[in-house]
Design a protein around this motif. Structure first.
Motif, short mmCIF file in Angstrom:
data_model
loop_
_atom_site.label_atom_id
_atom_site.label_comp_id
_atom_site.label_asym_id
_atom_site.label_seq_id
_atom_site.Cartn_x
_atom_site.Cartn_y
_atom_site.Cartn_z
N VAL A 1 41.66 -42.09 -10.12
CA VAL A 1 42.87 -41.30 -9.30
C VAL A 1 44.16 -42.18 -9.54
N GLN B 1 38.67 -37.67 -8.22
CA GLN B 1 39.30 -37.60 -5.81
C GLN B 1 38.19 -36.90 -5.08
N THR C 1 44.89 -35.69 -1.93
CA THR C 1 44.90 -34.03 -2.35
C THR C 1 45.84 -33.68 -1.93
#
Length: 389
Positions: free
Chosen positions: A261, A303, A203
């Motif tokens: 993702v 995520q 992230t």
């Protein structure tokens, strides 16, 4: 109820994103270089990353509705200080106060949405709350740029202040949810759980890559856009982001979070590389913003879903760390972008951002491949292979 939470994230997101279109005006008014004004983004992000876990501990036993209300009031107070500040110092202090409020609001809103939604609809619930952030890029950012043209950048921040007050009033419809309380030691223990640190680092690197470019978008697009044209381009980016975020929620529930993702990060790694050429042509820049918005905004909801799947028994704590990772990445990206802008020029912002997103992609893909190879070489796998022959 989800709409109210989305309104709150819209207010927070508008403040977080709108500076990308206001930096030249802020720099001129406060008599500082654009790269220095850009560090207001860094300050907000660093304060957010540091305060998020601290605020989570302090408010752990509070009713979640009270946390949401207090967070928006603190955020609005910080926004008002920014709007009224006559020096870089006062604006910076206001920005830090607003960041503390935002750091309490966003993870709490995500936790409440996740707790109230059934498991099969959790991806869509998170996407709805995060939709406030994407809607901020669609309406908040371009309207903020237009407002600054009609009045000043201070007018824009005053409107964001009003949004924070409205969001605070809206919390009355949120159920008085209480979530499991984790002590400070267990909050740190979560970081040692398998997969958590890797997910958080993914992230952080993704946001670093995105904000290396996004923070200085006005400078990047200066060859083809300014004023109203810049507002239109930001609207294109935000509208595509809303579509991408909405699709991400449904795709996550259908195909799994990891697959979405991987697609988002692979797309970002390629698209950001195209900025040196695309920034010189209005049509190319518009097309690139469209793709970047649609595919890049597919990242956030899945995520978060991955993180919840990793530690389902400690989701509120994990989401708090996720917010810290998000804004640590934002701080890193805005700081790195400022250095790149000063040293190498705007054309290099895209390639540097692409490199950060490629690193994030590696963090998602490589551990899975190593695990697959380890499984194939294990004694159990060897016995299974022998039995088949």
């Amino acid at each position: 109820m989800l709409a109210v939470l989305a309104l709150g994230t819209f207010a927070v997101g508008t403040d977080g994103f709108v500076l990308a279109g206001l930096l030249p005006a802020i720099a001129a008014d406060l008599d500082v270089p654009v790269a220095v004004a850009g560090q207001l983004v860094t300050l907000f992000a660093v304060t957010y990353a540091i305060s998020a876990p601290v605020v989570a501990v302090v408010t752990a036993r509070w009713n979640r509705r009270a946390v949401l209300l207090g967070a928006q009031l603190v955020f609005a107070a910080g926004m008002l200080a920014q709007a009224m500040g006559e020096s870089m110092t006062v604006v910076a202090v206001g920005r830090a106060v607003a960041a503390v409020g935002a750091s309490a609001y966003a993870p709490t809103a995500s936790s409440v949405a996740s707790a109230l939604a059934p498991p099969e609809r959790r991806g869509r619930a998170l996407a709805t709350v995060l939709g406030g952030l994407t809607l901020a890029t669609v309406l908040g950012v371009p309207l903020g740029v237009l407002l600054s043209g009609w009045g000043s950048w201070r007018t824009t921040l005053l409107v964001v202040t009003a949004l924070g007050v409205v969001a605070a009033l809206g919390t009355v419809v949120v159920p008085p949810v209480r979530l499991p309380v984790a002590d400070p030691r267990s909050r740190l223990t979560v970081l040692r759980r398998p997969g958590v640190l890797t997910t958080l680092l993914t992230t952080m690197m993704t946001m670093a890559g995105a904000f290396t470019v996004y923070t200085y978008l006005s400078e990047l697009l200066s060859p083809v856009a300014a004023g109203g044209t810049l507002g239109v381009l930001l609207f294109v980016y935000g509208a595509a982001g809303v579509a991408g975020n909405t699709a991400a929620g449904r795709l996550t529930d259908r195909h799994g979070a990891r697959a979405v993702v991987v697609v988002a990060l692979a797309s970002l790694s390629v698209l950001l590389l195209a900025w040196p050429a695309a920034r010189l042509h209005l049509v190319a820049a518009t097309a690139l913003l469209l793709l970047w918005g649609a595919l890049g905004w597919m990242f956030s909801a899945p995520q978060m879903h991955r993180l919840i799947e990793t530690v389902p028994d400690a989701a509120p704590v994990a989401l708090g760390w996720s917010s810290s990772a998000t804004y640590a990445g934002t701080a890193l990206g805005s700081l790195l972008g400022g250095v790149v802008l000063d040293v190498a020029g705007a054309a290099w912002l895209g390639p540097v951002g692409a490199a950060a997103c490629a690193l994030a992609l590696g963090l998602v893909v490589l551990p899975r491949r190593r695990a697959a190879r380890a499984a194939q070489s294990s004694p159990a796998a060897s016995l299974a292979s022998a039995s088949r022959t």
